[in-house]
Design a protein around this motif. Sequence first.
Motif, PDB file in Angstrom:
ATOM      1  N   ILE A   1       0.809  -1.223   0.000  1.00 22.81           N
ATOM      2  CA  ILE A   1       0.000   0.000   0.000  1.00 22.81           C
ATOM      3  C   ILE A   1       0.840   1.270   0.000  1.00 22.81           C
ATOM      4  O   ILE A   1       0.558   2.210  -0.740  1.00 22.81           O
ATOM      5  CB  ILE A   1      -1.019  -0.017   1.175  1.00 22.81           C
ATOM      6  N   MET A   2       1.892   1.326   0.802  1.00 18.38           N
ATOM      7  CA  MET A   2       2.701   2.543   0.848  1.00 18.38           C
ATOM      8  C   MET A   2       3.532   2.690  -0.429  1.00 18.38           C
ATOM      9  O   MET A   2       3.760   3.804  -0.897  1.00 18.38           O
ATOM     10  CB  MET A   2       3.593   2.564   2.091  1.00 18.38           C
TER      11      MET A   2
ATOM     12  N   ARG B   1       3.889   3.473  10.499  1.00 14.25           N
ATOM     13  CA  ARG B   1       2.934   2.702   9.696  1.00 14.25           C
ATOM     14  C   ARG B   1       1.545   3.276   9.965  1.00 14.25           C
ATOM     15  O   ARG B   1       1.175   3.498  11.120  1.00 14.25           O
ATOM     16  CB  ARG B   1       3.003   1.226  10.118  1.00 14.25           C
ATOM     17  N   PRO B   2       0.761   3.536   8.912  1.00 16.54           N
ATOM     18  CA  PRO B   2      -0.578   4.087   9.136  1.00 16.54           C
ATOM     19  C   PRO B   2      -1.476   3.088   9.887  1.00 16.54           C
ATOM     20  O   PRO B   2      -1.324   1.875   9.748  1.00 16.54           O
ATOM     21  CB  PRO B   2      -1.130   4.336   7.738  1.00 16.54           C
TER      22      PRO B   2
ATOM     23  N   GLU C   1      -7.203   1.983   5.064  1.00 14.53           N
ATOM     24  CA  GLU C   1      -8.453   1.885   4.294  1.00 14.53           C
ATOM     25  C   GLU C   1      -8.699   3.167   3.503  1.00 14.53           C
ATOM     26  O   GLU C   1      -9.130   3.130   2.360  1.00 14.53           O
ATOM     27  CB  GLU C   1      -9.623   1.587   5.233  1.00 14.53           C
ATOM     28  N   LYS C   2      -8.406   4.305   4.134  1.00 11.17           N
ATOM     29  CA  LYS C   2      -8.558   5.606   3.468  1.00 11.17           C
ATOM     30  C   LYS C   2      -7.607   5.703   2.265  1.00 11.17           C
ATOM     31  O   LYS C   2      -7.996   6.177   1.190  1.00 11.17           O
ATOM     32  CB  LYS C   2      -8.292   6.722   4.466  1.00 11.17           C
ATOM     33  N   ILE C   3      -6.359   5.249   2.438  1.00  6.95           N
ATOM     34  CA  ILE C   3      -5.376   5.267   1.347  1.00  6.95           C
ATOM     35  C   ILE C   3      -5.826   4.352   0.219  1.00  6.95           C
ATOM     36  O   ILE C   3      -5.758   4.722  -0.960  1.00  6.95           O
ATOM     37  CB  ILE C   3      -3.968   4.872   1.865  1.00  6.95           C
ATOM     38  N   GLU C   4      -6.285   3.144   0.569  1.00  2.00           N
ATOM     39  CA  GLU C   4      -6.764   2.202  -0.458  1.00  2.00           C
ATOM     40  C   GLU C   4      -7.916   2.782  -1.251  1.00  2.00           C
ATOM     41  O   GLU C   4      -7.955   2.677  -2.479  1.00  2.00           O
ATOM     42  CB  GLU C   4      -7.148   0.867   0.184  1.00  2.00           C
TER      43      GLU C   4
END
Length: 154
Positions: free
Chosen positions: A99-100, A137-138, A144-147
């Motif tokens: 994700i990152m 780490r978020p 979920e917001k990033i995804e």
Amino acid sequence: MGVCTFPYHSNPKRHSFSIRILLQKRPALGYPEHPLTIGDHIRKKRMDLGLLQREVAATIGVSENTIWNWEHGIEPEQQYSPKIINFLGYIPFECPGDIMGRLAWYKRVNGLSLPELGRRMNQHPDQLRDWLGGGRRPLRKNIEKIEQFLENGT
């Protein structure tokens, strides 16, 4: 690959034949057949199109010296990524699976600064810097917001 035909006449009255030799086209000096860096990709595309560095520079909006620097190992600033991608016609770097990594890829492809990415995501740039730099780490809700942000591409 080209073909050359050479007529050969040992004795014009007796024998006449020709020899076909297949010629391999050699790449131009400095042509990166397997580009590794962004500069290699730029040089390859430029040479494929028969363009001069100054012509590519005008297309991307930089100086001729900048193109020379990129082609000789200086990494372009991220703000030029969209114009470089447009010139190449493809994205010359892979999108990671995590994700990152995907968020960093999005930032790079779009030539965004941290404040610009923060505005798009409604997230503080310092927090993004921590996440992208590996300092923190978020949390799950932020992941979920990033995804969701990456899926929507907004």
